[in-house]
Scaffold this active site. Structure first.
Site: not given
Ligand code: HSE
Length: 437
Positions: A14, A43, A129, A136, A187, A190, A201, A205
């Site tokens: 990201v 970093a 966001e 989205i 891929g 994970e 996860d 959210k």
């Protein structure tokens, strides 16, 4: 005009996407933001990678604390992930008066109340966001676009890995384990897929969406979390025969007594748009009293889709950082002193419809026993399907769809059904949402 200075913590997938998109669209982005946005410090533990990507255009370090304490940095972008170092870095950045942009849903779902309180006190923004549904703009929609509405519920496919697995299981009729391996090879999943496949996860959210939809504190510990690991291919097939698809949904629903906050496999009518969201895509359906249903669809992960959300936050912060903190958009959509204490309901209090699959002896009176138990608990049947027993077998699958019922009563019914002499093994229960108004 003088650029606003950004310190990027983590230049992996990201972070790399953020660097690339910001470089590529700098001119257009600065026309929107009112001034250039420059990543001046990066970093990362992998300095070689950072060097390759930044090509001398940013000062590099492997010590992220050096960046969050740098007086020249205005905004810190945290893309490290996890709860420990990321939390320390975000808190340190806030303490140093930096605005923070993060994609870290786990961090915010677990420590968000503390982080937002500290940011409020220090008069800085923490924008997130990218933490929910990747590219989205669902946070913006819930927090700002729908602010006229009393939001009644939010239901989303907010984990691409599990949606990919469920799509493959349905398309190819394959078991979960086989598809998981395929997803890892491609891929999409994970090496350690636990957070995705166990629903954690998605629950992070959903917890964040519930907070900004209803103006309640972030309460991940009260979310009900069930993943897809126990889902069987046969239930996907039966659901299909009954006109439904099975999706891992994150649901946040406001009821008079409290908020339902839950993640679990869910039957959704196949004719709904959201039921047709396939592969690794995400979608969120929101119902507001004025607008009705609105649907948001797109890529929930990946370098540039997630960077799109990170940079949108950078633009927002650049536009607003000179504004009086009192006049900025509140972190969690509602003014911090006007939060609601509506509780999160325990799972036993949840009301939804149900899919029940039983393995029953094919003999007179079996269904009568089962339906009597349901009737005694005021659970109303919507549809029923009995399969032909296999050649030479005296047992068969019976599938029952119920109308809206209380989870507590359904638990009770399952316990009673399972001890009937004519029932073999466990009852499979999957929740069902019509997702109408
Ligand atoms: N692992 C997530 C998914 C993406 O599969 O959707 C990041 O939240």
């Amino acid at each position: 005009m003088k650029p606003i200075n950004v310190g990027l913590l983590g230049i992996g997938t990201v972070g790399g996407g953020t660097w690339t998109v910001l470089q590529r669209n700098q001119e257009e982005i600065s026309r929107r933001a009112g001034r250039p946005i420059a990543i001046t410090r990066v970093a990362d533990r992998n300095l070689d990678l950072a060097r390759r990507l930044t090509a001398g255009q940013a000062r590099l370090t492997d010590d992220a604390f050096d960046v969050v304490r740098d007086p020249a940095i205005d905004i810190v972008v945290e893309l490290i992930g996890g709860y420990t170092v990321a939390r320390e870095l975000v808190m340190e950045a806030i303490a140093h008066g930096k605005h923070v942009v993060t994609a870290n849903k786990a961090l915010l779902a677990v420590h968000g109340n503390e982080i937002f309180a500290a940011a409020q006190k220090r008069g800085v923004m923490v924008a997130f966001e990218a933490a929910v549904a990747g590219g989205i703009p669902i946070i913006k929609a819930l927090r700002e676009g729908l602010s006229a509405n009393r939001i009644q519920w939010v239901a989303g496919i907010i984990n691409g890995t599990t949606n990919f697995i469920l799509s493959e299981m349905r398309d190819k009729g394959l078991p979960f384990e086989t598809v998981l391996k395929e997803a890892q090879q491609l891929g999409y999943a994970e090496a350690d897929p636990t957070f995705d496949i166990e629903g954690v996860d998605a629950a992070h959210k959903a917890t964040l969406m519930a907070a900004i939809a209803f103006g309640i504190p972030i309460q991940f510990d009260k979310a009900y979390v069930e993943g897809i690991t126990r889902l069987e291919a046969v239930d996907i097939q039966y659901a299909e025969q009954l006109g439904y698809r099975i999706k891992l949904l994150g649901v946040a629903k406001r009821r008079e007594q409290g908020v339902e906050l839950r993640v679990h496999p869910t039957l959704v009518p196949a004719k709904r748009l959201i039921a047709n969201v396939e592969g690794a895509m995400n979608a969120v359906l929101v119902w507001g009293d004025a607008v009705g249903a609105t649907l948001y669809y797109g890529k929930g992960a990946g370098a540039e889709p997630t960077a799109s959300a990170v940079i949108a936050d950078l633009v927002d912060v650049t536009r607003l950082h000179t504004a009086d903190p009192q006049n900025r958009v509140p972190h969690l959509a509602f003014q911090p002193d006007r939060m609601s204490d509506l509780p999160i309901l325990p799972m036993e209090e949840v009301e939804t419809a149900y899919y029940l699959r039983l393995r029953a002896l094919d003999k007179p009176g079996v269904l009568a026993d089962v339906t009597r138990i349901l009737a005694d608990l005021s659970i109303s049947i919507d549809a029923m399907m009995q399969k032909e027993p296999e050649e030479g077998e005296d047992q068969t699958d019976v599938v029952i769809l119920t109308h809206q019922a209380c989870e507590k009563d359904v638990n009770n019914a399952i316990t009673r059904i399972q001890v009937l002499d004519s029932i073999r093994g466990q009852v499979t229960r999957i929740r069902m949402e019509e997702l109408k108004g």
